[in-house]
Design a protein around this motif. Structure first.
Motif, PDB file in Angstrom:
ATOM      1  N   TRP A  37      -7.534  12.745   1.066  1.00  0.00           N
ATOM      2  CA  TRP A  37      -7.588  11.631   0.262  1.00  0.00           C
ATOM      3  C   TRP A  37      -7.448  11.849  -1.307  1.00  0.00           C
ATOM      4  O   TRP A  37      -7.851  12.882  -1.828  1.00  0.00           O
ATOM      5  CB  TRP A  37      -9.172  11.020   0.376  1.00  0.00           C
ATOM      6  CG  TRP A  37      -9.196  10.187   1.459  1.00  0.00           C
ATOM      7  CD1 TRP A  37      -8.171   9.583   2.186  1.00  0.00           C
ATOM      8  CD2 TRP A  37     -10.477   9.505   1.958  1.00  0.00           C
ATOM      9  NE1 TRP A  37      -8.675   8.630   3.378  1.00  0.00           N
ATOM     10  CE2 TRP A  37     -10.276   8.581   2.953  1.00  0.00           C
ATOM     11  CE3 TRP A  37     -11.739   9.465   1.354  1.00  0.00           C
ATOM     12  CZ2 TRP A  37     -11.070   8.198   3.600  1.00  0.00           C
ATOM     13  CZ3 TRP A  37     -12.711   8.801   2.145  1.00  0.00           C
ATOM     14  CH2 TRP A  37     -12.214   7.964   3.189  1.00  0.00           C
ATOM     15  N   PRO A  38      -7.172  11.054  -2.082  1.00  0.00           N
ATOM     16  CA  PRO A  38      -6.455   9.981  -1.732  1.00  0.00           C
ATOM     17  C   PRO A  38      -5.343  10.148  -0.835  1.00  0.00           C
ATOM     18  O   PRO A  38      -4.493  10.976  -1.271  1.00  0.00           O
ATOM     19  CB  PRO A  38      -5.864   9.039  -2.999  1.00  0.00           C
ATOM     20  CG  PRO A  38      -6.719  10.037  -4.217  1.00  0.00           C
ATOM     21  CD  PRO A  38      -6.943  11.217  -3.577  1.00  0.00           C
ATOM     22  N   GLY A  39      -4.974   9.180   0.043  1.00  0.00           N
ATOM     23  CA  GLY A  39      -3.939   9.282   0.905  1.00  0.00           C
ATOM     24  C   GLY A  39      -3.820   8.342   2.128  1.00  0.00           C
ATOM     25  O   GLY A  39      -4.874   7.597   2.358  1.00  0.00           O
ATOM     26  N   ALA A  40      -2.916   8.259   2.941  1.00  0.00           N
ATOM     27  CA  ALA A  40      -2.538   7.586   4.203  1.00  0.00           C
ATOM     28  C   ALA A  40      -3.450   8.015   5.239  1.00  0.00           C
ATOM     29  O   ALA A  40      -2.853   8.308   6.482  1.00  0.00           O
ATOM     30  CB  ALA A  40      -1.216   7.306   4.422  1.00  0.00           C
ATOM     31  N   LEU A  41      -4.691   8.254   5.171  1.00  0.00           N
ATOM     32  CA  LEU A  41      -5.700   8.771   6.005  1.00  0.00           C
ATOM     33  C   LEU A  41      -6.845   7.596   6.115  1.00  0.00           C
ATOM     34  O   LEU A  41      -7.362   7.496   5.329  1.00  0.00           O
ATOM     35  CB  LEU A  41      -6.332  10.057   5.930  1.00  0.00           C
ATOM     36  CG  LEU A  41      -7.286  10.850   6.729  1.00  0.00           C
ATOM     37  CD1 LEU A  41      -6.752  10.849   8.362  1.00  0.00           C
ATOM     38  CD2 LEU A  41      -7.815  11.911   6.077  1.00  0.00           C
ATOM     39  N   THR A  71       0.945  -1.007  -0.037  1.00  0.00           N
ATOM     40  CA  THR A  71      -0.185   0.053   0.011  1.00  0.00           C
ATOM     41  C   THR A  71       0.836   1.126   0.124  1.00  0.00           C
ATOM     42  O   THR A  71       2.037   1.140  -0.143  1.00  0.00           O
ATOM     43  CB  THR A  71      -0.937   0.016   1.076  1.00  0.00           C
ATOM     44  OG1 THR A  71      -0.170   0.157   2.449  1.00  0.00           O
ATOM     45  CG2 THR A  71      -1.748  -1.246   1.349  1.00  0.00           C
ATOM     46  N   ASP A  72       0.357   2.500   0.073  1.00  0.00           N
ATOM     47  CA  ASP A  72       1.014   3.661   0.200  1.00  0.00           C
ATOM     48  C   ASP A  72       1.812   3.645   1.695  1.00  0.00           C
ATOM     49  O   ASP A  72       2.319   4.855   1.950  1.00  0.00           O
ATOM     50  CB  ASP A  72       0.290   4.981  -0.221  1.00  0.00           C
ATOM     51  CG  ASP A  72      -1.227   4.788   0.674  1.00  0.00           C
ATOM     52  OD1 ASP A  72      -1.602   3.825   1.157  1.00  0.00           O
ATOM     53  OD2 ASP A  72      -1.610   5.724   0.565  1.00  0.00           O
ATOM     54  N   THR A  73       1.522   2.908   2.563  1.00  0.00           N
ATOM     55  CA  THR A  73       2.179   2.821   3.766  1.00  0.00           C
ATOM     56  C   THR A  73       2.844   1.517   4.056  1.00  0.00           C
ATOM     57  O   THR A  73       4.046   1.524   3.565  1.00  0.00           O
ATOM     58  CB  THR A  73       0.963   2.925   5.042  1.00  0.00           C
ATOM     59  OG1 THR A  73       0.085   2.092   4.853  1.00  0.00           O
ATOM     60  CG2 THR A  73       0.170   4.329   4.849  1.00  0.00           C
ATOM     61  N   VAL A  74       2.315   0.356   4.419  1.00  0.00           N
ATOM     62  CA  VAL A  74       2.993  -0.765   4.915  1.00  0.00           C
ATOM     63  C   VAL A  74       2.240  -1.910   4.030  1.00  0.00           C
ATOM     64  O   VAL A  74       1.333  -1.668   3.277  1.00  0.00           O
ATOM     65  CB  VAL A  74       2.914  -1.147   6.183  1.00  0.00           C
ATOM     66  CG1 VAL A  74       3.529  -0.185   7.098  1.00  0.00           C
ATOM     67  CG2 VAL A  74       1.254  -1.410   6.935  1.00  0.00           C
ATOM     68  N   TYR A  75       2.744  -3.125   3.877  1.00  0.00           N
ATOM     69  CA  TYR A  75       2.270  -4.252   3.266  1.00  0.00           C
ATOM     70  C   TYR A  75       0.972  -4.488   4.018  1.00  0.00           C
ATOM     71  O   TYR A  75       0.898  -4.451   5.309  1.00  0.00           O
ATOM     72  CB  TYR A  75       2.988  -5.618   3.330  1.00  0.00           C
ATOM     73  CG  TYR A  75       4.072  -5.353   1.902  1.00  0.00           C
ATOM     74  CD1 TYR A  75       3.619  -5.766   0.667  1.00  0.00           C
ATOM     75  CD2 TYR A  75       5.365  -4.715   2.089  1.00  0.00           C
ATOM     76  CE1 TYR A  75       4.715  -5.537  -0.284  1.00  0.00           C
ATOM     77  CE2 TYR A  75       6.254  -4.689   1.073  1.00  0.00           C
ATOM     78  CZ  TYR A  75       5.842  -5.181  -0.041  1.00  0.00           C
ATOM     79  OH  TYR A  75       6.635  -5.096  -1.050  1.00  0.00           O
TER      80      TYR A  75
END
Length: 186
Positions: free
Chosen positions: A88-92, A28-32
């Protein structure tokens, strides 16, 4: 099966497997994240499959990924502050009152490739960090492969996620409250 994210068939393969109730590990845009399609009928029981693989208790819900920011309004009637929607889109991740009478956490990820998979599925997709419940999030792809390749149907390799922060979680249920401060500053 292991595919590189850059493989031309990766997106279509992921969507097809998810639509057939399979469990995949996606970058993902953060972690798996462990991922499975969110189903209305519980035909595939993807949430139970992920819980079994991860060793996670039934009471702790998973984040659901959506493909477009406005998709959240198919699931909630809550008023969402414009500043949050603009992230959004983003890590929120936003926790909202869902239309079924409970609460659900939704995220519209910043990664366009991942959003395209969710869009092809035509339904939200569960996402929860790749780790054994209660243990640190796995950041190295080889550790993920060694630990979970036998338990999932596909792992998509996009390299290591060293020092990656998880998404920020904000609840808009009964006012606005930061549940977890992650990559997006709120």
């Amino acid at each position: 099966m292991i595919l590189k994210k850059s493989d031309s068939s990766a997106l279509e393969t992921c969507a097809t497997l998810l639509l057939h109730g399979k469990i995949v590990i996606l970058p993902t845009d953060t972690v798996y994240g462990f991922s499975g399609i969110v189903e209305e009928t519980a035909q595939f029981c993807t949430d139970k499959k992920i819980r079994t693989i991860k060793g996670r208790e039934a009471e702790k819900p998973f984040i659901q990924l959506i493909s477009h920011p406005h998709d959240i309004f198919a699931h909630t009637d809550d008023t969402i502050p414009r500043a949050l929607l603009d992230a959004w889109p983003g890590a929120l991740t936003l926790i909202v009152n869902d239309k079924r009478g409970g609460t659900t956490a939704y995220r519209c990820p910043g990664d366009a490739w991942l959003r395209a998979i969710v869009e092809k599925c035509g339904a939200p997709v569960y996402s929860t960090s790749v780790n054994v419940s209660g243990k640190p999030v796995m950041q190295r792809i080889q550790e993920i492969i060694d630990t979970f390749a036998h338990a999932v149907d596909l792992i998509v390799d996009d390299g290591n996620r060293l020092a990656a922060l998880p998404s920020t979680i904000v609840s808009v249920v009964d006012g606005m409250r930061i549940v977890r401060q992650g990559c997006v500053k709120v």
